[in-house]
Design a protein around this motif. Structure first.
Motif, PDB file in Angstrom:
ATOM      1  N   TYR A 148       0.816  -1.216   0.000  1.00  0.00           N
ATOM      2  CA  TYR A 148       0.000   0.000   0.000  1.00  0.00           C
ATOM      3  C   TYR A 148       0.848   1.264   0.000  1.00  0.00           C
ATOM      4  CZ  TYR A 148      -3.608  -3.362   0.934  1.00  0.00           C
ATOM      5  OH  TYR A 148      -4.428  -4.437   0.843  1.00  0.00           O
ATOM      6  N   ALA A 149       1.780   1.358   0.973  1.00  0.00           N
ATOM      7  CA  ALA A 149       2.549   2.595   1.071  1.00  0.00           C
ATOM      8  C   ALA A 149       3.585   2.680  -0.033  1.00  0.00           C
ATOM      9  CB  ALA A 149       3.213   2.686   2.435  1.00  0.00           C
ATOM     10  N   GLY A 150       4.010   1.540  -0.560  1.00  0.00           N
ATOM     11  CA  GLY A 150       4.983   1.553  -1.645  1.00  0.00           C
ATOM     12  C   GLY A 150       6.371   1.924  -1.189  1.00  0.00           C
ATOM     13  N   SER A 151       6.566   2.099   0.123  1.00  0.00           N
ATOM     14  CA  SER A 151       7.892   2.497   0.580  1.00  0.00           C
ATOM     15  C   SER A 151       8.745   1.291   0.964  1.00  0.00           C
ATOM     16  CB  SER A 151       7.777   3.482   1.741  1.00  0.00           C
ATOM     17  OG  SER A 151       6.736   3.107   2.603  1.00  0.00           O
ATOM     18  N   ASP A 179      13.107  12.442  -3.782  1.00  0.00           N
ATOM     19  CA  ASP A 179      13.433  13.013  -5.089  1.00  0.00           C
ATOM     20  C   ASP A 179      12.541  14.198  -5.441  1.00  0.00           C
ATOM     21  OD1 ASP A 179      15.644  11.879  -6.145  1.00  0.00           O
ATOM     22  OD2 ASP A 179      14.600  10.215  -7.110  1.00  0.00           O
ATOM     23  N   LEU A 180      11.252  14.112  -5.094  1.00  0.00           N
ATOM     24  CA  LEU A 180      10.333  15.206  -5.406  1.00  0.00           C
ATOM     25  C   LEU A 180      10.752  16.463  -4.663  1.00  0.00           C
ATOM     26  CD1 LEU A 180       7.740  16.284  -6.684  1.00  0.00           C
ATOM     27  CD2 LEU A 180       6.485  15.398  -4.747  1.00  0.00           C
ATOM     28  N   LEU A 181      11.064  16.281  -3.369  1.00  0.00           N
ATOM     29  CA  LEU A 181      11.482  17.404  -2.549  1.00  0.00           C
ATOM     30  C   LEU A 181      12.790  18.000  -3.084  1.00  0.00           C
ATOM     31  CD1 LEU A 181      10.313  18.058   0.544  1.00  0.00           C
ATOM     32  CD2 LEU A 181      12.711  17.715   0.929  1.00  0.00           C
ATOM     33  N   ASN A 182      13.746  17.104  -3.416  1.00  0.00           N
ATOM     34  CA  ASN A 182      15.027  17.575  -3.937  1.00  0.00           C
ATOM     35  C   ASN A 182      14.856  18.334  -5.237  1.00  0.00           C
ATOM     36  OD1 ASN A 182      16.387  16.467  -1.864  1.00  0.00           O
ATOM     37  ND2 ASN A 182      16.956  14.605  -2.944  1.00  0.00           N
ATOM     38  N   THR A 183      13.946  17.851  -6.081  1.00  0.00           N
ATOM     39  CA  THR A 183      13.694  18.530  -7.346  1.00  0.00           C
ATOM     40  C   THR A 183      13.215  19.950  -7.081  1.00  0.00           C
ATOM     41  OG1 THR A 183      13.023  16.419  -8.251  1.00  0.00           O
ATOM     42  CG2 THR A 183      12.428  18.338  -9.504  1.00  0.00           C
ATOM     43  N   ALA A 184      12.228  20.066  -6.170  1.00  0.00           N
ATOM     44  CA  ALA A 184      11.700  21.395  -5.860  1.00  0.00           C
ATOM     45  C   ALA A 184      12.798  22.286  -5.284  1.00  0.00           C
ATOM     46  CB  ALA A 184      10.542  21.275  -4.880  1.00  0.00           C
ATOM     47  N   VAL A 185      13.609  21.739  -4.382  1.00  0.00           N
ATOM     48  CA  VAL A 185      14.653  22.551  -3.756  1.00  0.00           C
ATOM     49  C   VAL A 185      15.679  22.984  -4.786  1.00  0.00           C
ATOM     50  CG1 VAL A 185      16.556  22.479  -2.112  1.00  0.00           C
ATOM     51  CG2 VAL A 185      14.352  21.520  -1.476  1.00  0.00           C
ATOM     52  N   SER A 186      16.097  22.038  -5.649  1.00  0.00           N
ATOM     53  CA  SER A 186      17.168  22.412  -6.565  1.00  0.00           C
ATOM     54  C   SER A 186      16.660  23.387  -7.625  1.00  0.00           C
ATOM     55  CB  SER A 186      17.807  21.170  -7.185  1.00  0.00           C
ATOM     56  OG  SER A 186      17.010  20.686  -8.209  1.00  0.00           O
ATOM     57  N   ILE A 187      15.397  23.271  -8.006  1.00  0.00           N
ATOM     58  CA  ILE A 187      14.865  24.221  -8.987  1.00  0.00           C
ATOM     59  C   ILE A 187      14.715  25.602  -8.357  1.00  0.00           C
ATOM     60  CG2 ILE A 187      12.771  24.852 -10.235  1.00  0.00           C
ATOM     61  CD1 ILE A 187      12.515  21.870 -10.939  1.00  0.00           C
ATOM     62  N   ALA A 188      14.108  25.643  -7.168  1.00  0.00           N
ATOM     63  CA  ALA A 188      13.849  26.944  -6.543  1.00  0.00           C
ATOM     64  C   ALA A 188      15.154  27.644  -6.187  1.00  0.00           C
ATOM     65  CB  ALA A 188      12.980  26.764  -5.311  1.00  0.00           C
ATOM     66  N   SER A 189      16.054  26.941  -5.513  1.00  0.00           N
ATOM     67  CA  SER A 189      17.251  27.642  -5.050  1.00  0.00           C
ATOM     68  C   SER A 189      18.320  27.673  -6.126  1.00  0.00           C
ATOM     69  CB  SER A 189      17.777  27.005  -3.770  1.00  0.00           C
ATOM     70  OG  SER A 189      18.070  25.650  -3.989  1.00  0.00           O
ATOM     71  N   GLY A 190      18.439  26.597  -6.913  1.00  0.00           N
ATOM     72  CA  GLY A 190      19.501  26.549  -7.908  1.00  0.00           C
ATOM     73  C   GLY A 190      19.171  27.320  -9.166  1.00  0.00           C
ATOM     74  N   PHE A 244       7.726   7.549  -8.836  1.00  0.00           N
ATOM     75  CA  PHE A 244       8.853   7.814  -7.930  1.00  0.00           C
ATOM     76  C   PHE A 244       9.173   6.566  -7.117  1.00  0.00           C
ATOM     77  CE2 PHE A 244       7.776  12.414  -8.150  1.00  0.00           C
ATOM     78  CZ  PHE A 244       9.052  12.883  -8.375  1.00  0.00           C
ATOM     79  N   HIS A 245      10.374   6.081  -7.189  1.00  0.00           N
ATOM     80  CA  HIS A 245      10.716   4.914  -6.396  1.00  0.00           C
ATOM     81  C   HIS A 245      12.188   4.911  -6.043  1.00  0.00           C
ATOM     82  CE1 HIS A 245      12.099   3.919 -10.362  1.00  0.00           C
ATOM     83  NE2 HIS A 245      12.903   3.032  -9.813  1.00  0.00           N
ATOM     84  N   GLN A 246      12.969   5.739  -6.763  1.00  0.00           N
ATOM     85  CA  GLN A 246      14.409   5.609  -6.707  1.00  0.00           C
ATOM     86  C   GLN A 246      14.975   6.061  -5.363  1.00  0.00           C
ATOM     87  OE1 GLN A 246      15.886   4.923  -9.956  1.00  0.00           O
ATOM     88  NE2 GLN A 246      17.706   4.359  -8.871  1.00  0.00           N
ATOM     89  N   SER A 247      14.452   7.149  -4.844  1.00  0.00           N
ATOM     90  CA  SER A 247      15.087   7.746  -3.662  1.00  0.00           C
ATOM     91  C   SER A 247      14.409   7.271  -2.383  1.00  0.00           C
ATOM     92  CB  SER A 247      15.016   9.269  -3.787  1.00  0.00           C
ATOM     93  OG  SER A 247      15.842   9.852  -2.824  1.00  0.00           O
ATOM     94  N   PHE A 248      14.691   7.965  -1.298  1.00  0.00           N
ATOM     95  CA  PHE A 248      14.245   7.520   0.019  1.00  0.00           C
ATOM     96  C   PHE A 248      12.783   7.879   0.297  1.00  0.00           C
ATOM     97  CE2 PHE A 248      18.764   8.100   0.191  1.00  0.00           C
ATOM     98  CZ  PHE A 248      19.185   6.952   0.815  1.00  0.00           C
ATOM     99  N   PHE A 249      12.095   7.005   1.010  1.00  0.00           N
ATOM    100  CA  PHE A 249      10.759   7.314   1.507  1.00  0.00           C
ATOM    101  C   PHE A 249      10.791   7.607   3.011  1.00  0.00           C
ATOM    102  CE2 PHE A 249       9.440   5.091  -2.329  1.00  0.00           C
ATOM    103  CZ  PHE A 249       8.422   5.904  -2.767  1.00  0.00           C
ATOM    104  N   PHE A 250      11.877   7.180   3.663  1.00  0.00           N
ATOM    105  CA  PHE A 250      12.023   7.409   5.100  1.00  0.00           C
ATOM    106  C   PHE A 250      13.267   8.257   5.298  1.00  0.00           C
ATOM    107  CE2 PHE A 250       9.989   3.267   4.691  1.00  0.00           C
ATOM    108  CZ  PHE A 250       8.890   3.439   5.488  1.00  0.00           C
ATOM    109  N   TYR A 251      13.084   9.472   5.768  1.00  0.00           N
ATOM    110  CA  TYR A 251      14.230  10.337   5.964  1.00  0.00           C
ATOM    111  C   TYR A 251      13.880  11.401   6.982  1.00  0.00           C
ATOM    112  CZ  TYR A 251      11.297  12.792   2.639  1.00  0.00           C
ATOM    113  OH  TYR A 251      10.213  13.361   2.020  1.00  0.00           O
ATOM    114  N   LEU A 252      14.889  12.026   7.547  1.00  0.00           N
ATOM    115  CA  LEU A 252      14.683  13.207   8.388  1.00  0.00           C
ATOM    116  C   LEU A 252      15.499  14.318   7.746  1.00  0.00           C
ATOM    117  CD1 LEU A 252      15.186  11.700  11.950  1.00  0.00           C
ATOM    118  CD2 LEU A 252      13.039  12.323  10.885  1.00  0.00           C
ATOM    119  N   LEU A 253      14.852  15.474   7.543  1.00  0.00           N
ATOM    120  CA  LEU A 253      15.579  16.586   6.935  1.00  0.00           C
ATOM    121  C   LEU A 253      16.022  17.531   8.032  1.00  0.00           C
ATOM    122  CD1 LEU A 253      13.230  17.235   3.946  1.00  0.00           C
ATOM    123  CD2 LEU A 253      15.622  16.666   3.753  1.00  0.00           C
ATOM    124  N   MET A 254      17.256  18.038   7.901  1.00  0.00           N
ATOM    125  CA  MET A 254      17.695  19.004   8.906  1.00  0.00           C
ATOM    126  C   MET A 254      17.962  20.350   8.283  1.00  0.00           C
ATOM    127  SD  MET A 254      20.630  16.509   9.798  1.00  0.00           S
ATOM    128  CE  MET A 254      19.195  15.717  10.475  1.00  0.00           C
TER     129      MET A 254
END
Lengths: 422, 617
Positions: free
Chosen positions: A371-374, B247-258, B343-353
């Motif tokens: 479901y979550a795909g993660s 990856d989605l977040l990184n895309t937004a960050v790199s487009i906006a800031s870069g 989207f599957h390539q990058s992380f789904f579990f992360y903490l951003l600082m």
């Protein structure tokens, strides 16, 4: 007939609990029917409904590769009027659970687990009565979940328990008929034939107080078993319009594992990963592995055939092609009969903790994967390994305890001492 | 193996080893917390990177600008003109705008009841069919009519409409683009995404008249400002703490800031100087938001459906005009348009600082797992301890010292005399402890039911009553148990063992789904491991039942860390109204499928209750 008051209370409360779960939470049966831990390709209730639909519309249910269950189940379920299908199936499955509990009570009352014909345990007085054993079965969460999820393995379980109950009370013919039905329904119970013959023989010997002729008895039991199977197969052939195509999509599926839907067992992932050229070889190896326990256990534990059956049920719950928690619930139903060896078991807490961990993490990882795909398939597979580890811990530990119990009869001076490997 | 096992077997009974588990458990907790504090350091966190090569963020020239500015201003004027009009007129107008842009609009009505309030409205959306696609995939541009604070999202809606008109002119889209204007920020997106996947159960949520393919990504525009903004605030937490693909977040960050030179902030950290403290603070805020698991923006509702989504929020007063935000969205959409797979390539579990630093699950998970494991270690230790027979009556006062029964053990040619008590294991009375643990866990359904189904007006008073009852309940329960069946020392140990085992198990499972919630509940429950004489391993009554002094200290600590008191404290600290918070939780359960309340009332509360009973018995 005098109805035992405690038994009546137990059965009523177990039935009431299930009825409440069925009818006050209408989404629960739907949810549990879809869980891979409960429904396997060969027992799933959804697939049974699909087969039933095709059967009642005069299409062969085995066309299309969805339905893999025994043909005799179809006319049984076709009897249920479609307008009352779900309440009546609920009542049918509750009835089956109560029948199982009833058989278990017979087995407990026979005292076969504590003292068989050839062996009497010094601890046999430390046992649970039949009500306790039956309630351990009826209120086991795995049993309840199985009942609500309605897989057809419940029929097999019931037939196996009746075969055992008849065998211990010295009725070998009905026992063999019941085992024949179980084997007809899901094939693997045929592996229980050797210990069941031993159990029938011991039961008969105890009943008649004289030793029956071994060869003759075995031949009789075998022929009854084969005749019952032949009769069921013949009936099935008539039902499916005279064709034998159903054999390939029922027993063929058990043997050749074409459907690799995930389940709690060890086969599906292994055969997903394997190159096709090795498939036949490893199918042979896996089945040989499953069968290898039968002879060895029968020889080593000749004196306690009921324990051989119990242990085999545990091994089947781990290593058979399409296991589910329904098989585990059957094993856990038989285990309380060996209450007297529990103090000799060494890793009960760890095994139980492992099983509980796997019970919680299994659905969580399946959720992450599907479901979550993660997550991915490895998450769920890792947990099925843990689950199997927990079950094998219990199987091995109870085996150890029974052997130790036997050993202390032979070597009374070693009571209470540590054993160690030399 | 044969050589090792006797040594290990001998070690098993070593008294030093039996004393070890409580220290080990405390050590696990300590390492877990220290581990968490180490994460912001450069050695433990990593620079973010784009993992999916197909995205190519910022590689295209953006053309949204020039005369589009006039279109945008016109739409903004239209939107502002709708303020104060009735809802029907608003949705009619939005539909008209879609039609004038050459898109076919569709509308969906929705209505939810939660905590005695009605949340109703209408979603208006249009589908731009991909000139180069086959309608199997779609990306979504969302602007809520009102944002999370309830302000009119005037620039956001106008920008979405202008972008819809602008996107229509391009022929390069290979995925359908859905432009969605939701009625509000929380119920509207949920109703829409539920209906999109045919998962809407309530008859008050209408089905969608128009649909496209599988949703690949969602970008939400939130700009309630009427002036140029300073930076973009990216919100990314989903329901139940699930996160979008990095990856989605990184895309937004790199487009906006870069590409566009717009500053990025996360988790309301408006000033971030890349110091250790600020990194830690960002991470902890992220964890709190993840732990609460509530909807943090319109994007949150999409994430449980495995649709990756973020909200871009314009904040501050600065030199960036709305067209820059539009170009940012345009560029993100061009990147999403490039995607070959979900989207599957990058992380789904992360903490951003920080916008460009993160820790992945492999690095941070051990801290929550160590906390969960500390409970399991104590459970095992208590189980082993409960199986030991009580030592013979203390003989120090007697003149005739009672002789301990000794047992001669020969092993590997050596002989030892061991007190027999070390070798025997007592039968355990399991029924009462297991029944109590199971029963108390089921009781958790009562507060859960009450707080989900009460109305907004009665919630605070119910909570006050419950807080009072809750502080007395352990005493009542302990006395009831004592009245019917006084607990033996063994019962006491087993009860604590099972309670901790169940807690550890739930927390370990929860850590794989919602790391932060598991860690917070685990840390708040730590005293439960150490009530009673957890550092002893005797089973004598005086070593098991706490002495009065210990009892009072334990009661005080447990009362201060009870779930109800923690809820009060959190409300006080954040300056949130208690009723508001409870109503939001009820709304989350009814509308978003939020599980945080279940964790609190069916996992944490029962464990706390059993801990309280154990201290008082």
């Amino acid at each position: 007939m005098v109805i035992d008051r405690r038994k009546a209370i137990l059965f009523t409360s177990a039935a009431a609990l299930r009825l409440v779960l069925f009818f006050t939470f209408p989404s629960l049966p739907v949810l549990l029917t879809g869980r891979v831990e409960i429904s396997t390709p060969v027992t799933s209730f959804k697939r049974l409904q699909e087969g039933l639909f095709l059967y009642t519309h005069n299409v062969s249910p085995y066309d299309g590769g969805v339905f893999h269950q025994a043909p005799l189940l179809l006319p049984l379920f076709a009897l249920i009027p479609p307008s009352l299908f779900s309440p009546l199936t609920a009542i049918l499955y509750i009835g089956l659970d109560l029948l199982c509990a009833n058989a278990l009570m017979h087995i407990t009352e026979s005292g076969e687990s504590g003292s068989s014909r050839l062996f009497t345990s010094p601890r046999k007085d430390m046992k649970w009565d039949s009500i306790a054993v039956a309630s351990a079965y009826l209120f086991n969460p795995f049993t309840i979940a199985t009942c609500i999820g309605r897989p057809t393995s419940v029929f097999t379980n019931c037939a196996i328990l009746y075969a055992i109950a008849q065998a211990v009370s010295g009725k070998p013919i009905t026992s063999m008929l019941a085992l024949g039905l179980a084997s007809y329904l899901s094939l693997y119970p045929a592996l229980l034939l050797p210990p069941m013959i031993l159990l029938c023989y011991d039961g008969k010997a105890r009943e008649t107080k004289a030793l029956p002729n071994a060869t003759f008895s075995t031949a009789t039991y075998l022929s009854v078993f084969s005749a019952s199977i032949a009769w069921f197969l013949h009936l099935s052939k008539i039902l499916t319009g005279g064709s034998t195509a159903y054999l390939a999509s029922t027993y063929g599926v058990h043997l050749l594992l074409p459907d690799l839907t995930p389940n709690v067992g060890l086969w599906w992932y292994f055969f997903i990963e394997m190159f096709d050229s090795f498939r036949e070889f490893f199918l042979g190896v896996f089945w040989l592995h499953l069968g290898a326990y039968v002879g060895a256990l029968c020889i080593r534990l000749r004196t306690q055939p009921l324990f051989v059956i119990t242990t085999l049920l545990g091994i089947f719950a781990i290593f058979k092609p399409y296991p589910s928690i329904s098989d585990t619930s059957l094993y856990l139903a038989m285990l309380p009969l060996y209450r007297h060896v529990f103090p000799l078991m060494r890793y009960t807490f760890f095994a139980m903790a492992t099983i509980l961990y796997a019970t919680l993490l299994g659905p969580a990882f399946y959720y992450l994967w599907i479901y979550a795909g993660s997550g991915n398939a490895n998450f769920f597979y890792a947990i099925t390994l843990v689950w199997s580890l927990g079950l094998s811990e219990i199987v091995a530990d109870s085996l150890f305890a029974v052997l130790r119990d036997e050993w202390e009869v032979e070597r009374p001076e070693m009571k209470g001492k540590d054993v160690r490997q030399i | 193996m044969a050589l090792i096992s006797p040594t290990i077997l001998a070690l098993r009974r070593d008294p030093r080893l039996l004393k070890l588990p409580p220290y080990l458990s405390a050590l696990c907790l300590f390492i877990g917390v220290v581990w968490l504090c180490l994460l912001p350091l450069n050695e433990y966190s990593r620079h973010t990177y784009i993992s999916e090569n197909a995205l190519l963020p910022g590689q295209v020239h953006t053309y949204f600008g020039g005369s589009e500015k006039n279109v945008y201003n016109a739409y903004k004027y239209e939107v502002q003109a709708l303020v104060g009009k009735d809802q029907k007129a608003t949705y009619e107008k939005l539909s008209d705008i879609f039609i004038s842009a050459g898109l076919r609009p569709a509308r969906q009505k929705y209505e939810y009841y939660a905590a005695g309030n009605t949340y109703s409205g209408e979603n208006v959306y249009a589908i731009l069919h991909a000139p180069r696609g086959d309608a199997t995939e779609a990306i979504v541009l969302v602007a809520a009519w009102t944002n999370m604070d309830g302000d009119l999202n005037q620039s956001g809606v106008a920008l979405a409409l202008a972008l819809a008109r602008y996107f229509k002119r391009w022929s390069l889209w290979s995925k359908d683009i859905i432009i969605l204007i939701t009625g509000d920020s929380r119920a509207g997106p949920q109703a829409w995404v539920d209906a999109y996947h045919d998962e809407h159960t309530s008859p008050l949520v209408a089905p969608l008249p128009l649909k496209s393919g599988a949703l690949q990504g969602v970008v939400v525009i939130d700009n309630a400002l009427d002036h140029p903004f300073e930076s973009l605030h990216i919100v990314y937490d989903g329901i139940n703490g699930q996160l979008p693909n990095l990856d989605l977040l990184n895309t937004a960050v790199s487009i906006a800031s870069g590409q566009l030179g717009i500053g990025i902030s996360l988790q309301r950290m408006w000033k971030h100087n890349d110091s250790y403290q600020e990194r830690l603070q960002t991470m902890l805020r992220g964890m709190v938001s993840q732990g609460l698991g509530h909807s943090s923006g319109p994007h949150s509702s999409f994430i449980p459906y495995h649709v990756d989504a973020i909200t871009l929020q314009a904040v501050g007063d600065g030199g960036q005009d709305e067209m820059a935000m539009g170009r940012c969205v345009e560029s993100i959409f061009r990147s999403l348009n490039n995607l070959l797979e979900h989207f599957h390539q990058s992380f789904f579990f992360y903490l951003l600082m920080q916008a460009n630093r993160f820790v992945s699950i492999g690095t941070y998970l051990p801290s929550a797992m160590l906390v969960a494991v500390s409970f399991t270690i104590m459970a095992i230790a208590l189980w082993i301890r409960s199986g030991r027979p009580p030592s013979p009556k203390a003989a120090s006062t007697d003149f005739e010292k009672e002789k301990t029964e000794m047992e001669v053990v020969r092993k590997d040619g050596m002989t030892a005399i061991i007190p027999k008590e070390n070798l025997t294991i007592l039968e355990r009375q399991l029924f009462l402890p297991v029944a109590l643990v199971v029963a108390v866990h089921f009781f958790g359904a009562i507060p859960l039911y009450v707080f989900i189904n009460s109305s907004r007006n009665t919630l605070p008073s119910y909570f006050v009553v419950f807080t009072v009852l809750n502080s007395l309940l352990p005493t009542v329960l302990a006395n009831t148990i004592h009245y019917y069946t006084p607990l033996t020392p063994q019962h006491h140990l087993l009860l604590q063992s099972f309670s901790l085992l169940v807690l550890g198990m739930f927390l370990a499972t929860l850590a794989t789904v919602n790391f932060s919630l598991s860690l917070f509940v685990g840390l708040l429950s730590t005293p439960l491991s150490f009530t009673g004489y957890s550092f002893s391993y005797s089973v004598d009554a005086k070593e098991v039942f706490p002495s009065p002094a210990r009892k009072y200290v334990s009661i005080l600590v447990l009362q201060l860390l009870s779930p109800t008191v923690v809820v009060w404290a959190v409300c006080y600290m954040w300056g949130v109204d208690l009723g508001e918070m409870l109503a939001e939780a009820a709304f989350g359960w009814k509308v978003n499928g939020l599980w945080t309340q279940v964790v609190i009332w069916c996992i944490w509360w029962p464990a706390w209750m059993l801990g309280g009973v154990l201290v008082l018995v």
